[in-house]
Write a protein that holds these residues in place. Structure first.
Motif, PDB file in Angstrom:
ATOM      1  N   SER A 104      -1.520  -2.222  -5.895  1.00 34.62           N
ATOM      2  CA  SER A 104      -1.367  -1.165  -6.888  1.00 34.62           C
ATOM      3  C   SER A 104       0.089  -0.749  -6.996  1.00 34.62           C
ATOM      4  O   SER A 104       0.701  -0.353  -6.001  1.00 34.62           O
ATOM      5  CB  SER A 104      -2.225   0.039  -6.499  1.00 34.62           C
ATOM      6  OG  SER A 104      -2.035   1.095  -7.420  1.00 34.62           O
ATOM      7  N   HIS A 105       0.630  -0.859  -8.179  1.00 31.02           N
ATOM      8  CA  HIS A 105       1.985  -0.406  -8.486  1.00 31.02           C
ATOM      9  C   HIS A 105       3.035  -1.032  -7.566  1.00 31.02           C
ATOM     10  O   HIS A 105       3.948  -0.366  -7.102  1.00 31.02           O
ATOM     11  CB  HIS A 105       2.051   1.121  -8.479  1.00 31.02           C
ATOM     12  CG  HIS A 105       1.224   1.712  -9.577  1.00 31.02           C
ATOM     13  ND1 HIS A 105       1.745   1.962 -10.821  1.00 31.02           N
ATOM     14  CD2 HIS A 105      -0.089   2.037  -9.636  1.00 31.02           C
ATOM     15  CE1 HIS A 105       0.782   2.451 -11.595  1.00 31.02           C
ATOM     16  NE2 HIS A 105      -0.339   2.494 -10.895  1.00 31.02           N
ATOM     17  N   MET A 106       2.871  -2.330  -7.336  1.00 35.58           N
ATOM     18  CA  MET A 106       3.850  -3.098  -6.571  1.00 35.58           C
ATOM     19  C   MET A 106       4.445  -4.203  -7.421  1.00 35.58           C
ATOM     20  O   MET A 106       5.655  -4.422  -7.408  1.00 35.58           O
ATOM     21  CB  MET A 106       3.187  -3.682  -5.314  1.00 35.58           C
ATOM     22  CG  MET A 106       4.135  -4.342  -4.327  1.00 35.58           C
ATOM     23  SD  MET A 106       4.415  -6.122  -4.473  1.00 35.58           S
ATOM     24  CE  MET A 106       2.828  -6.846  -4.293  1.00 35.58           C
ATOM     25  N   VAL A 107       3.622  -4.886  -8.179  1.00 31.99           N
ATOM     26  CA  VAL A 107       4.064  -6.068  -8.931  1.00 31.99           C
ATOM     27  C   VAL A 107       5.180  -5.733  -9.911  1.00 31.99           C
ATOM     28  O   VAL A 107       6.107  -6.529 -10.109  1.00 31.99           O
ATOM     29  CB  VAL A 107       2.867  -6.742  -9.642  1.00 31.99           C
ATOM     30  CG1 VAL A 107       3.316  -7.854 -10.562  1.00 31.99           C
ATOM     31  CG2 VAL A 107       1.881  -7.271  -8.617  1.00 31.99           C
TER      32      VAL A 107
ATOM     33  N   ALA B 281       5.287   7.959  10.876  1.00 31.21           N
ATOM     34  CA  ALA B 281       4.105   8.523  11.543  1.00 31.21           C
ATOM     35  C   ALA B 281       2.824   8.125  10.806  1.00 31.21           C
ATOM     36  O   ALA B 281       1.818   7.758  11.436  1.00 31.21           O
ATOM     37  CB  ALA B 281       4.227  10.038  11.630  1.00 31.21           C
ATOM     38  N   HIS B 282       2.854   8.176   9.482  1.00 25.18           N
ATOM     39  CA  HIS B 282       1.681   7.816   8.673  1.00 25.18           C
ATOM     40  C   HIS B 282       1.333   6.339   8.846  1.00 25.18           C
ATOM     41  O   HIS B 282       0.158   5.986   9.018  1.00 25.18           O
ATOM     42  CB  HIS B 282       1.948   8.141   7.209  1.00 25.18           C
ATOM     43  CG  HIS B 282       0.816   7.814   6.298  1.00 25.18           C
ATOM     44  ND1 HIS B 282      -0.376   8.495   6.327  1.00 25.18           N
ATOM     45  CD2 HIS B 282       0.689   6.857   5.352  1.00 25.18           C
ATOM     46  CE1 HIS B 282      -1.195   7.967   5.422  1.00 25.18           C
ATOM     47  NE2 HIS B 282      -0.562   6.976   4.817  1.00 25.18           N
TER      48      HIS B 282
ATOM     49  N   CYS C  50       0.801  -1.231   0.000  1.00 29.15           N
ATOM     50  CA  CYS C  50       0.000   0.000   0.000  1.00 29.15           C
ATOM     51  C   CYS C  50       0.830   1.275   0.000  1.00 29.15           C
ATOM     52  O   CYS C  50       0.352   2.319  -0.421  1.00 29.15           O
ATOM     53  CB  CYS C  50      -0.961   0.008   1.176  1.00 29.15           C
ATOM     54  SG  CYS C  50      -0.170   0.159   2.793  1.00 29.15           S
ATOM     55  N   GLY C  51       2.077   1.211   0.482  1.00 32.04           N
ATOM     56  CA  GLY C  51       2.875   2.426   0.561  1.00 32.04           C
ATOM     57  C   GLY C  51       2.154   3.483   1.372  1.00 32.04           C
ATOM     58  O   GLY C  51       1.608   3.196   2.424  1.00 32.04           O
ATOM     59  N   LYS C  52       2.109   4.695   0.852  1.00 28.44           N
ATOM     60  CA  LYS C  52       1.452   5.799   1.556  1.00 28.44           C
ATOM     61  C   LYS C  52      -0.029   5.912   1.224  1.00 28.44           C
ATOM     62  O   LYS C  52      -0.659   6.912   1.543  1.00 28.44           O
ATOM     63  CB  LYS C  52       2.154   7.116   1.230  1.00 28.44           C
ATOM     64  CG  LYS C  52       3.563   7.190   1.764  1.00 28.44           C
ATOM     65  CD  LYS C  52       4.211   8.523   1.456  1.00 28.44           C
ATOM     66  CE  LYS C  52       5.627   8.555   1.990  1.00 28.44           C
ATOM     67  NZ  LYS C  52       6.310   9.805   1.667  1.00 28.44           N
ATOM     68  N   SER C  53      -0.589   4.869   0.596  1.00 31.87           N
ATOM     69  CA  SER C  53      -1.997   4.911   0.182  1.00 31.87           C
ATOM     70  C   SER C  53      -2.805   3.752   0.759  1.00 31.87           C
ATOM     71  O   SER C  53      -3.379   2.955   0.010  1.00 31.87           O
ATOM     72  CB  SER C  53      -2.091   4.894  -1.345  1.00 31.87           C
ATOM     73  OG  SER C  53      -1.378   5.966  -1.900  1.00 31.87           O
TER      74      SER C  53
ATOM     75  N   ASP D 197      -2.366   2.377  10.702  1.00 32.66           N
ATOM     76  CA  ASP D 197      -2.294   0.956  11.051  1.00 32.66           C
ATOM     77  C   ASP D 197      -1.832   0.100   9.868  1.00 32.66           C
ATOM     78  O   ASP D 197      -2.385  -0.956   9.594  1.00 32.66           O
ATOM     79  CB  ASP D 197      -3.634   0.446  11.590  1.00 32.66           C
ATOM     80  CG  ASP D 197      -3.508  -0.940  12.225  1.00 32.66           C
ATOM     81  OD1 ASP D 197      -2.438  -1.240  12.792  1.00 32.66           O
ATOM     82  OD2 ASP D 197      -4.463  -1.735  12.124  1.00 32.66           O
ATOM     83  N   ILE D 198      -0.813   0.587   9.163  1.00 35.27           N
ATOM     84  CA  ILE D 198      -0.209  -0.202   8.090  1.00 35.27           C
ATOM     85  C   ILE D 198       0.681  -1.246   8.755  1.00 35.27           C
ATOM     86  O   ILE D 198       1.471  -0.928   9.640  1.00 35.27           O
ATOM     87  CB  ILE D 198       0.619   0.681   7.135  1.00 35.27           C
ATOM     88  CG1 ILE D 198      -0.282   1.727   6.470  1.00 35.27           C
ATOM     89  CG2 ILE D 198       1.331  -0.167   6.094  1.00 35.27           C
ATOM     90  CD1 ILE D 198       0.472   2.779   5.669  1.00 35.27           C
TER      91      ILE D 198
END
Length: 159
Positions: free
Chosen positions: A82-85, A53-54, A9-12, A59-60
């Motif tokens: 999304s945009h990992m593979v 912090a994010h 998920c990164g920052k999303s 809760d990532i």
């Protein structure tokens, strides 16, 4: 209640979903003393501090998606990435898809978003800028000029 999993998920992160990422910053979000020590030693960038912090607030959770995502077999209604593979090697992609299949219920949905290579190629054909094409598609790694930057890449990957 349905279980929906967002891998990489990164920052999303998606609210209401189980969100996972393999960033070292996500690990540090669960280990505040380690994060504090690294910060006091000047070893965290502003971006890493922000992501820590994010990740904590959202809760990532940390998981290496090619090895194991800590969810039960056949428990997920949806697995999304999304945009990992596109950052995985071919063998790693197969391992990720096996892990996604392990988590998915019968009839579950997997949704994978990847960059639109046609868009990148069309932009290249329009502007003929090969350097921009290579940079945008991330087909080559950025050269790093310090030992700390190289160490950071080893720990964090290409973030």
């Amino acid at each position: 209640m349905s279980l929906r999993i967002n891998v990489g998920c990164g920052k999303s992160p998606v609210p209401g979903w189980s969100n996972y990422d393999s960033s070292f910053s996500v690990k540090l979000a669960r280990r505040p003393l380690h994060a504090w020590c690294l910060d006091k030693l000047g070893r965290l960038t502003d971006g890493q501090r922000e992501f820590i912090a994010h990740a904590k607030a959202a809760d990532i959770r940390w998981a290496n998606a090619i090895v194991h995502v800590p969810e039960n077999d056949k428990s997920a209604d949806v697995v999304y990435s999304s945009h990992m593979v596109e950052h995985l090697e071919k063998r790693e992609a197969f391992l990720f898809f096996s892990e996604a299949q392990r988590m998915l219920k019968s009839g579950g949905i997997i949704r994978i978003a990847v960059p639109d290579i046609r868009w990148h190629v069309q932009n290249y054909l329009n502007d003929q800028d090969a350097d921009r094409f290579i940079t945008r598609t991330k087909l080559v790694r950025q050269e790093l000029d310090s030992w700390f930057a190289r160490l950071s890449r080893m720990i964090n990957g290409d973030r």
